[in-house]
Design a protein around this motif. Sequence first.
Motif, PDB file in Angstrom:
ATOM      1  N   ALA A   5       0.838  -1.311   0.102  1.00  0.00           N
ATOM      2  CA  ALA A   5      -0.005   0.119  -0.041  1.00  0.00           C
ATOM      3  C   ALA A   5       1.046   1.278  -0.020  1.00  0.00           C
ATOM      4  O   ALA A   5       2.242   0.987   0.132  1.00  0.00           O
ATOM      5  CB  ALA A   5      -0.868  -0.039   1.231  1.00  0.00           C
ATOM      6  N   VAL A   6       0.147   2.387  -0.036  1.00  0.00           N
ATOM      7  CA  VAL A   6       0.824   3.700  -0.010  1.00  0.00           C
ATOM      8  C   VAL A   6       0.013   4.532   1.074  1.00  0.00           C
ATOM      9  O   VAL A   6      -1.167   4.414   1.163  1.00  0.00           O
ATOM     10  CB  VAL A   6       0.832   4.556  -1.195  1.00  0.00           C
ATOM     11  N   LEU A   7       0.828   5.070   1.873  1.00  0.00           N
ATOM     12  CA  LEU A   7       0.057   5.977   3.029  1.00  0.00           C
ATOM     13  C   LEU A   7       0.500   7.453   2.711  1.00  0.00           C
ATOM     14  O   LEU A   7       1.679   7.960   2.711  1.00  0.00           O
ATOM     15  CB  LEU A   7       0.849   5.720   4.488  1.00  0.00           C
ATOM     16  N   TRP A   8      -0.582   8.114   2.451  1.00  0.00           N
ATOM     17  CA  TRP A   8      -0.421   9.558   2.267  1.00  0.00           C
ATOM     18  C   TRP A   8      -0.606  10.410   3.367  1.00  0.00           C
ATOM     19  O   TRP A   8      -1.662  10.397   3.888  1.00  0.00           O
ATOM     20  CB  TRP A   8      -1.805  10.106   1.194  1.00  0.00           C
ATOM     21  N   LEU A   9       0.449  11.202   3.710  1.00  0.00           N
ATOM     22  CA  LEU A   9       0.583  11.772   5.139  1.00  0.00           C
ATOM     23  C   LEU A   9       0.765  12.958   4.955  1.00  0.00           C
ATOM     24  O   LEU A   9       1.513  13.746   4.308  1.00  0.00           O
ATOM     25  CB  LEU A   9       1.917  10.945   5.772  1.00  0.00           C
ATOM     26  N   SER A  10      -0.377  13.871   5.581  1.00  0.00           N
ATOM     27  CA  SER A  10      -0.410  15.019   5.529  1.00  0.00           C
ATOM     28  C   SER A  10      -0.588  15.815   6.818  1.00  0.00           C
ATOM     29  O   SER A  10      -0.687  15.196   7.917  1.00  0.00           O
ATOM     30  CB  SER A  10      -1.580  15.516   4.334  1.00  0.00           C
ATOM     31  N   GLY A  13      -6.602  19.427   8.350  1.00  0.00           N
ATOM     32  CA  GLY A  13      -7.054  20.731   8.572  1.00  0.00           C
ATOM     33  C   GLY A  13      -8.585  20.635   8.833  1.00  0.00           C
ATOM     34  O   GLY A  13      -9.304  19.482   8.627  1.00  0.00           O
ATOM     35  N   PRO A  14      -9.320  21.820   9.685  1.00  0.00           N
ATOM     36  CA  PRO A  14     -10.787  21.525   9.709  1.00  0.00           C
ATOM     37  C   PRO A  14     -11.573  21.431   8.783  1.00  0.00           C
ATOM     38  O   PRO A  14     -11.210  22.170   7.623  1.00  0.00           O
ATOM     39  CB  PRO A  14     -10.730  22.820  10.709  1.00  0.00           C
ATOM     40  N   GLU A  15     -12.861  20.727   8.883  1.00  0.00           N
ATOM     41  CA  GLU A  15     -13.612  20.724   7.885  1.00  0.00           C
ATOM     42  C   GLU A  15     -15.068  21.299   8.179  1.00  0.00           C
ATOM     43  O   GLU A  15     -15.951  20.938   7.708  1.00  0.00           O
ATOM     44  CB  GLU A  15     -13.837  19.363   7.365  1.00  0.00           C
ATOM     45  N   ILE A  54      -7.323  21.789   2.564  1.00  0.00           N
ATOM     46  CA  ILE A  54      -6.329  20.765   2.409  1.00  0.00           C
ATOM     47  C   ILE A  54      -6.857  19.197   2.322  1.00  0.00           C
ATOM     48  O   ILE A  54      -6.420  18.507   1.760  1.00  0.00           O
ATOM     49  CB  ILE A  54      -5.356  21.009   3.449  1.00  0.00           C
ATOM     50  N   ASN A  55      -7.828  19.069   3.051  1.00  0.00           N
ATOM     51  CA  ASN A  55      -8.233  17.605   3.323  1.00  0.00           C
ATOM     52  C   ASN A  55      -9.111  17.355   1.839  1.00  0.00           C
ATOM     53  O   ASN A  55      -8.836  16.176   1.552  1.00  0.00           O
ATOM     54  CB  ASN A  55      -9.451  17.656   4.159  1.00  0.00           C
ATOM     55  N   GLU A  56      -9.953  18.237   1.273  1.00  0.00           N
ATOM     56  CA  GLU A  56     -10.577  17.854   0.391  1.00  0.00           C
ATOM     57  C   GLU A  56      -9.414  17.716  -1.027  1.00  0.00           C
ATOM     58  O   GLU A  56      -9.587  16.806  -1.849  1.00  0.00           O
ATOM     59  CB  GLU A  56     -11.484  18.888  -0.263  1.00  0.00           C
ATOM     60  N   LEU A  57      -8.520  18.697  -1.036  1.00  0.00           N
ATOM     61  CA  LEU A  57      -7.523  18.316  -2.067  1.00  0.00           C
ATOM     62  C   LEU A  57      -6.794  17.159  -1.941  1.00  0.00           C
ATOM     63  O   LEU A  57      -6.208  16.642  -3.110  1.00  0.00           O
ATOM     64  CB  LEU A  57      -6.709  19.857  -1.890  1.00  0.00           C
ATOM     65  N   ASN A  58      -6.351  16.994  -0.831  1.00  0.00           N
ATOM     66  CA  ASN A  58      -5.623  15.692  -0.658  1.00  0.00           C
ATOM     67  C   ASN A  58      -6.482  14.395  -0.987  1.00  0.00           C
ATOM     68  O   ASN A  58      -5.941  13.457  -1.651  1.00  0.00           O
ATOM     69  CB  ASN A  58      -5.367  15.390   0.987  1.00  0.00           C
ATOM     70  N   VAL A 259       2.487  22.322  -1.572  1.00  0.00           N
ATOM     71  CA  VAL A 259       2.018  21.394  -2.471  1.00  0.00           C
ATOM     72  C   VAL A 259       0.635  21.631  -3.014  1.00  0.00           C
ATOM     73  O   VAL A 259       0.258  21.394  -4.031  1.00  0.00           O
ATOM     74  CB  VAL A 259       2.360  19.981  -1.914  1.00  0.00           C
ATOM     75  N   SER A 260      -0.051  22.211  -2.011  1.00  0.00           N
ATOM     76  CA  SER A 260      -1.465  22.397  -2.210  1.00  0.00           C
ATOM     77  C   SER A 260      -1.892  23.707  -1.470  1.00  0.00           C
ATOM     78  O   SER A 260      -1.191  24.074  -0.776  1.00  0.00           O
ATOM     79  CB  SER A 260      -2.462  21.381  -1.716  1.00  0.00           C
TER      80      SER A 260
END
Length: 345
Positions: A5-10, A13-15, A54-58, A259-260
């Motif tokens: 697998a790949v873990l996307w680690l960021s 941010g609040p939603e 940031i969360n949606e973009l991720n 990055v974003s």
Amino acid sequence: MSYDAVLWLSFGGPEGPDDVMPFLENVTRGRGVPRERLEEVAQHYQHFGGVSPINELNRNAIAAVEKELRAQGLDLPVYFGNRNWEPMVEQTLAAMKADGVRRALVFPTSAYGGYSACRQYDEDIERARAAVGEGAPELVKLRQFFDHPLFVGTFADGLRAARDGLENARTVFCAHSVPVSADRAAGPPSEGGHRYSKQIAEAARLVAAEAGVETYDVVWQSRSGPPQVPWLEPDIVDHIDAIHADGARSVVVCPVGFVSDHLEVIWDLDNEAAERAAELGMGFARVATPGTDPRFAELVVELVREHVSGAPARKLSDFPAAGCTVNGAPCATACCEPAKRPATR
């Protein structure tokens, strides 16, 4: 070596409005930041309905990476975990263990070295594995990519587009400021430190060269902390004042350190910097961050292929391909050690 697998680690941010203060408390835990300062920063988030992009973009970037992985014949699911807000990386790693993941590659959403940009992600990995305990997946963090041709090319195209039609435009590259002491400690002691600011300067040079821009500046944004602690300068808003006094009629800001679109980008640049330029009668344009460009998904998959199939590392500079570590180990002894933070009063 095989990977599951790949873990996307960021960063996270609040939603929603109710998330903002708990999120900021997570970001500043252990730093002694006074409540009134958190409330001041919270207003920046509330300006956007309490939602960081940031969360949606991720999530969108993860979907693009999964599609690119499948297109290249790589059967690797991508999991999403954050340092400061849901989905928290500890929860994500527990889910990965439950799904039978034994070994995963980790993509941190930062292209650079330094404590906040690199080593703190090592700490996230170590903390998450400790929380999961026995059977936690082995995690191999991918390298820094500030000088990757796809990263540079995306920014260069954005810079050319942003400059188009602006008269007498000054190009300004921008990145998140850090304490001078933190930058001094960035990188192995044998290198003399300053890896973060050196990499930012090199990325700016590469982007400017590809975009055909001969004259540019490198500045900083989003500093915080007590005023007696020196941070990297000049600040973007102060610099706009300076170049206006020097005769510039327009400014193009390239957020090469991002990055974003973090909250810092849309507040500090799209609001504060843009408003200051407008007050001075200057034209203003901001270059898009690369995370929404299709080439960014290609970049991530290239980094994955370096491990999965031994693909060569594509780089435009001779900087070391640092940051590639296992299970949260730092790159080198004493590399990017965190600076001691004075208590904020």
